[in-house]
Design a protein around this motif. Structure first.
Motif, PDB file in Angstrom:
ATOM      1  N   PHE A 169       0.889  -1.166  -0.048  1.00 26.94           N
ATOM      2  CA  PHE A 169       0.053   0.197   0.038  1.00 26.94           C
ATOM      3  C   PHE A 169       0.794   1.212   0.007  1.00 26.94           C
ATOM      4  CE2 PHE A 169      -3.711  -2.078   2.225  1.00 26.94           C
ATOM      5  CZ  PHE A 169      -4.630  -2.404   1.316  1.00 26.94           C
ATOM      6  N   GLY A 170       0.370   2.312  -0.798  1.00 25.06           N
ATOM      7  CA  GLY A 170       1.010   3.502  -0.772  1.00 25.06           C
ATOM      8  C   GLY A 170       0.871   4.398   0.477  1.00 25.06           C
ATOM      9  N   THR A 171       1.321   5.632   0.652  1.00 28.18           N
ATOM     10  CA  THR A 171       1.428   6.536   1.890  1.00 28.18           C
ATOM     11  C   THR A 171       0.163   6.868   2.002  1.00 28.18           C
ATOM     12  OG1 THR A 171       3.624   7.081   1.541  1.00 28.18           O
ATOM     13  CG2 THR A 171       2.329   8.377   2.793  1.00 28.18           C
ATOM     14  N   GLU A 172      -0.696   7.467   0.645  1.00 29.77           N
ATOM     15  CA  GLU A 172      -2.181   7.923   1.133  1.00 29.77           C
ATOM     16  C   GLU A 172      -3.064   7.082   1.358  1.00 29.77           C
ATOM     17  OE1 GLU A 172      -4.834  10.991   1.279  1.00 29.77           O
ATOM     18  OE2 GLU A 172      -2.953  11.180   1.102  1.00 29.77           O
ATOM     19  N   VAL A 173      -3.028   5.602   0.721  1.00 30.15           N
ATOM     20  CA  VAL A 173      -3.764   4.627   1.208  1.00 30.15           C
ATOM     21  C   VAL A 173      -3.651   4.370   2.801  1.00 30.15           C
ATOM     22  CG1 VAL A 173      -4.462   2.281   0.618  1.00 30.15           C
ATOM     23  CG2 VAL A 173      -3.980   3.725  -1.194  1.00 30.15           C
ATOM     24  N   LYS A 174      -2.369   4.201   3.158  1.00 25.98           N
ATOM     25  CA  LYS A 174      -2.122   3.812   4.616  1.00 25.98           C
ATOM     26  C   LYS A 174      -2.513   5.025   5.516  1.00 25.98           C
ATOM     27  CE  LYS A 174       2.139   1.381   3.682  1.00 25.98           C
ATOM     28  NZ  LYS A 174       3.584   1.397   3.695  1.00 25.98           N
ATOM     29  N   ARG A 175      -2.535   6.175   4.870  1.00 29.44           N
ATOM     30  CA  ARG A 175      -3.104   7.249   5.666  1.00 29.44           C
ATOM     31  C   ARG A 175      -4.724   7.255   5.976  1.00 29.44           C
ATOM     32  NH1 ARG A 175      -1.101  11.274   2.995  1.00 29.44           N
ATOM     33  NH2 ARG A 175       0.565  11.915   4.084  1.00 29.44           N
ATOM     34  N   ARG A 176      -5.168   7.076   4.969  1.00 27.31           N
ATOM     35  CA  ARG A 176      -6.554   6.910   4.834  1.00 27.31           C
ATOM     36  C   ARG A 176      -7.208   5.818   5.732  1.00 27.31           C
ATOM     37  NH1 ARG A 176      -9.127  10.076  -0.209  1.00 27.31           N
ATOM     38  NH2 ARG A 176      -7.105  11.451  -0.634  1.00 27.31           N
ATOM     39  N   ILE A 177      -6.572   4.612   5.534  1.00 24.51           N
ATOM     40  CA  ILE A 177      -7.031   3.278   6.352  1.00 24.51           C
ATOM     41  C   ILE A 177      -6.757   3.860   7.779  1.00 24.51           C
ATOM     42  CG2 ILE A 177      -6.259   0.929   6.934  1.00 24.51           C
ATOM     43  CD1 ILE A 177      -5.421   0.592   3.938  1.00 24.51           C
ATOM     44  N   MET A 178      -5.558   4.411   8.037  1.00 26.48           N
ATOM     45  CA  MET A 178      -5.391   4.536   9.758  1.00 26.48           C
ATOM     46  C   MET A 178      -6.490   5.556  10.066  1.00 26.48           C
ATOM     47  SD  MET A 178      -1.336   4.509  10.107  1.00 26.48           S
ATOM     48  CE  MET A 178      -0.852   5.380   8.880  1.00 26.48           C
ATOM     49  N   LEU A 179      -6.786   6.601   9.399  1.00 22.75           N
ATOM     50  CA  LEU A 179      -7.703   7.476   9.513  1.00 22.75           C
ATOM     51  C   LEU A 179      -9.204   7.130  10.147  1.00 22.75           C
ATOM     52  CD1 LEU A 179      -7.074  10.754   7.305  1.00 22.75           C
ATOM     53  CD2 LEU A 179      -7.519  10.640  10.030  1.00 22.75           C
ATOM     54  N   GLY A 180      -9.617   6.051   9.086  1.00 17.09           N
ATOM     55  CA  GLY A 180     -10.746   5.441   9.008  1.00 17.09           C
ATOM     56  C   GLY A 180     -10.730   4.626  10.278  1.00 17.09           C
ATOM     57  N   THR A 181      -9.816   3.810  10.446  1.00 20.45           N
ATOM     58  CA  THR A 181      -9.817   2.673  11.412  1.00 20.45           C
ATOM     59  C   THR A 181     -10.071   3.288  12.846  1.00 20.45           C
ATOM     60  OG1 THR A 181      -8.635   1.247  10.121  1.00 20.45           O
ATOM     61  CG2 THR A 181      -8.433   0.678  12.432  1.00 20.45           C
ATOM     62  N   TYR A 182      -9.203   4.412  12.902  1.00 23.22           N
ATOM     63  CA  TYR A 182      -9.248   5.304  13.993  1.00 23.22           C
ATOM     64  C   TYR A 182     -10.753   5.728  14.488  1.00 23.22           C
ATOM     65  CZ  TYR A 182      -8.192   8.942  17.748  1.00 23.22           C
ATOM     66  OH  TYR A 182      -8.282   9.760  18.818  1.00 23.22           O
ATOM     67  N   ALA A 183     -11.302   6.354  13.366  1.00 24.14           N
ATOM     68  CA  ALA A 183     -12.778   6.722  13.404  1.00 24.14           C
ATOM     69  C   ALA A 183     -13.760   5.747  13.704  1.00 24.14           C
ATOM     70  CB  ALA A 183     -13.054   7.522  12.126  1.00 24.14           C
ATOM     71  N   LEU A 184     -13.367   4.479  13.510  1.00 21.55           N
ATOM     72  CA  LEU A 184     -14.437   3.452  13.732  1.00 21.55           C
ATOM     73  C   LEU A 184     -14.147   2.888  14.959  1.00 21.55           C
ATOM     74  CD1 LEU A 184     -14.692   1.834  10.203  1.00 21.55           C
ATOM     75  CD2 LEU A 184     -16.564   3.253  11.330  1.00 21.55           C
ATOM     76  N   SER A 185     -12.860   2.944  15.646  1.00 18.54           N
ATOM     77  CA  SER A 185     -12.522   2.465  16.901  1.00 18.54           C
ATOM     78  C   SER A 185     -13.434   2.573  18.074  1.00 18.54           C
ATOM     79  CB  SER A 185     -11.242   2.614  17.253  1.00 18.54           C
ATOM     80  OG  SER A 185     -10.813   4.120  17.465  1.00 18.54           O
ATOM     81  N   SER A 186     -13.445   1.889  18.898  1.00 23.63           N
ATOM     82  CA  SER A 186     -14.139   1.696  20.256  1.00 23.63           C
ATOM     83  C   SER A 186     -13.872   3.235  20.950  1.00 23.63           C
ATOM     84  CB  SER A 186     -13.760   0.686  21.104  1.00 23.63           C
ATOM     85  OG  SER A 186     -14.680   0.806  22.461  1.00 23.63           O
ATOM     86  N   GLY A 187     -14.837   4.004  21.424  1.00 26.92           N
ATOM     87  CA  GLY A 187     -14.586   5.105  22.149  1.00 26.92           C
ATOM     88  C   GLY A 187     -14.711   6.208  21.233  1.00 26.92           C
ATOM     89  N   TYR A 188     -14.548   6.222  20.026  1.00 28.62           N
ATOM     90  CA  TYR A 188     -14.338   7.477  18.926  1.00 28.62           C
ATOM     91  C   TYR A 188     -15.347   7.284  17.973  1.00 28.62           C
ATOM     92  CZ  TYR A 188      -9.770   7.780  21.163  1.00 28.62           C
ATOM     93  OH  TYR A 188      -8.867   8.199  21.973  1.00 28.62           O
ATOM     94  N   TYR A 189     -16.062   6.089  17.747  1.00 31.81           N
ATOM     95  CA  TYR A 189     -17.207   6.079  16.784  1.00 31.81           C
ATOM     96  C   TYR A 189     -18.298   7.097  16.972  1.00 31.81           C
ATOM     97  CZ  TYR A 189     -20.567   3.757  14.174  1.00 31.81           C
ATOM     98  OH  TYR A 189     -21.758   3.505  13.127  1.00 31.81           O
ATOM     99  N   ASP A 190     -18.670   7.263  17.940  1.00 32.53           N
ATOM    100  CA  ASP A 190     -19.862   8.426  18.103  1.00 32.53           C
ATOM    101  C   ASP A 190     -19.180   9.932  17.957  1.00 32.53           C
ATOM    102  OD1 ASP A 190     -21.293   6.225  18.798  1.00 32.53           O
ATOM    103  OD2 ASP A 190     -21.834   6.694  21.025  1.00 32.53           O
ATOM    104  N   ALA A 191     -18.043   9.781  18.620  1.00 31.58           N
ATOM    105  CA  ALA A 191     -17.626  11.484  18.480  1.00 31.58           C
ATOM    106  C   ALA A 191     -16.861  11.694  16.933  1.00 31.58           C
ATOM    107  CB  ALA A 191     -15.992  11.364  19.490  1.00 31.58           C
ATOM    108  N   TYR A 192     -16.635  10.773  16.095  1.00 35.86           N
ATOM    109  CA  TYR A 192     -16.114  11.219  14.990  1.00 35.86           C
ATOM    110  C   TYR A 192     -17.252  10.541  13.779  1.00 35.86           C
ATOM    111  CZ  TYR A 192     -11.941  12.531  17.136  1.00 35.86           C
ATOM    112  OH  TYR A 192     -11.215  13.325  17.908  1.00 35.86           O
TER     113      TYR A 192
END
Length: 486
Positions: free
Chosen positions: A349-372
């Motif tokens: 995976f390239g840099t931008e794809v990794k960046r977006r996967i990490m952003l998305g995984t963070y936004a969906l993670s427990s404790g952040y789902y509702d906030a983001y």
């Protein structure tokens, strides 16, 4: 003859009247590819031999007196995230560098057996980006100025059409990825209503936003392609069951009495003054042609960008989980399965794809789902309601497609936020699921400017009529990128 400079509807007439053969047209485009592709780099995979075989088959039909479809025998380019059976489909990613789909996307089935495809067009990896600099293979160059980007993510599709390396093309649009490169490359790009064109066989980036659409030389060709690809598909659960009109019937040079809304929030700070001037002049021309102008407010526009860059990465995080090195695609051996996952995804995976996967995984993670993520979905609803209210008063909205013309390659590579801001005028359209078209409306320092026309859900006809009327009273669609015989 330079048939590569012609439009699809012109070539269709010539074919029907037996004034030219499909092989002659295809050879003209292939010769153009051979002449300029080294500079433009619009393609990941070229399919010249298969294209010529298809062209010969179309000529045989014509000689027998059989009817041909409007796009038969006319060379096109397909964005390399749309599956064609037996043809490599990479999504411009090393993780799919050797993937060959065993099936066709629905749009390819709808285009039919007589479709001449000269290649799979370059894109930002997995359609994540706005410049085609994020391709895992190479950067595509803008035919109007080879030192600038063609836009993205459908940059290869737009550059191919602008350079004469294809007569028409298909792209996909998640946050502006058809319209923005069309604006940068001085061509026409249409994002249909979400669900109007099947997504089956389109490799998913953000499933609630992605939509396939045409990139063409003029509005007539856009209507031709829409006639071919639009319609309900049972294989796509988001496909809309609605009658599909004949879009060519919308090509009427008349907008008398049409109510056009001008959203004040779309003329953003930092917009190129030449772009704003050209858009304002275009609006004045639409008034002169009989339209009625109303200023409208869409107050949640300023939040659309933030909402998009939570929703799209969250969906990407889920959609791209399948690329794990197990079933198909690139694999890097590891000490155990977790190590293999990590090494495979890190390397491929390239840099931008990794960046977006990490952003998305963070936004969906427990404790952040509702906030983001949940909050972003609520903002999306508010953005859609802005459009609903505006369309109670007006028939279409007119805005810039992008706040600037194409920028220099490398200018924004290290500044993701500056890159994301190029989508500020296009992203709300995807969040609302409504159709939008970009057409050329002027130039700034020799670079094309795009005018965006946005319509009500399933009302591609009105935006096509508005775009066609504007086009018929200008000559921007007749200009060809001054690429020369590079």
């Amino acid at each position: 003859m330079d048939f590569f400079k012609y439009k699809a509807h012109q070539l269709h007439s010539l074919l029907k009247n037996k004034e030219v053969s499909a092989v002659e047209i295809t050879n003209s485009v292939i010769e153009r590819i051979n002449a300029v592709e080294g500079s433009v780099k619009a393609y990941i995979t070229q399919t010249s031999e298969a294209a010529l075989e298809k062209a010969k088959a179309v000529d045989a039909k014509i000689q027998k007196g059989e009817e041909i479809s409007p796009l038969a025998g006319i060379p096109g380019a397909i964005k390399d995230n749309i599956c064609i059976s037996g043809t490599k489909t990479t999504c411009a990613s090393k993780i799919l560098a050797d993937f060959i789909p065993p099936y066709n996307a629905t749009v390819m089935e709808k285009l039919g057996q007589d479709t001449v495809v000269v290649g799979k067009a370059n894109l930002d990896e997995f359609a994540m980006g706005g410049s085609t600099e994020n391709s895992g293979f190479h950067t595509t160059h803008n035919p109007w100025d080879l030192s600038t980007v063609p836009g993205g993510s459908s940059g290869g599709s737009a550059a191919a059409v602008a350079a004469g390396e294809a007569i028409w093309s298909l792209g996909s649009d998640t946050g502006g990825s058809i319209r923005q490169p069309a604006a940068y490359c001085g061509v026409v790009g249409l994002k249909p209503t979400y669900g109007r064109v099947s997504r089956y066989g389109l490799v998913a980036y953000a499933s609630s936003l992605d939509q396939i659409g045409p990139i063409t030389r003029d509005v007539t060709d856009a209507a031709f392609v829409m006639n071919a690809i639009a319609g309900y598909d049972s294989k796509d659960s988001t496909s809309i069951k609605a009658d599909t009109p004949d879009y060519t019937k919308a090509l009427v040079n008349n907008i008398k009495g049409l109510k056009i809304g001008i959203p004040r929030e779309y003329f953003v700070a930092g917009m190129d003054p030449e772009v704003e001037k050209s858009i304002r002049q275009s609006i004045d021309q639409l008034v002169a042609l009989g339209a009625e102008i109303t200023e409208v407010s869409m107050p949640h526009t300023e939040y659309a960008l933030s909402a998009y860059y939570l929703i799209a990465p969250a969906e990407a995080s889920s959609n791209l989980a399948r690329y794990d090195g197990v079933s198909y695609g690139h694999r890097v051996p590891g000490n155990d399965i977790v190590d293999m996952y990590k090494k495979t995804r890190s390397e491929a995976f390239g840099t931008e794809v990794k960046r977006r996967i990490m952003l998305g995984t963070y936004a969906l993670s427990s404790g952040y789902y509702d906030a983001y993520y949940l909050k972003a979905l609520k903002v999306r609803t508010l953005v859609k309601q802005d459009f609903d209210r505006a369309f109670e008063k007006v028939d279409v909205l007119v805005t810039p497609t992008a706040p600037t013309t194409a920028f220099k390659i490398g200018d924004k590579s290290n500044d993701p936020l500056a890159m994301y801001l190029q989508d500020v005028c296009t992203i709300p359209v995807n969040l609302a699921g409504v159709p939008g078209i970009s057409i050329p409306c002027g130039f700034s320092n020799g670079m094309p400017i795009g005018l965006q026309i946005i319509g009500k859900p399933l009302d591609e006809e009105t935006i096509l009529r508005t775009a066609y009327t504007f086009e018929q009273n200008n000559d921007y669609h007749k200009r060809f990128a001054p690429l020369g015989e590079v």
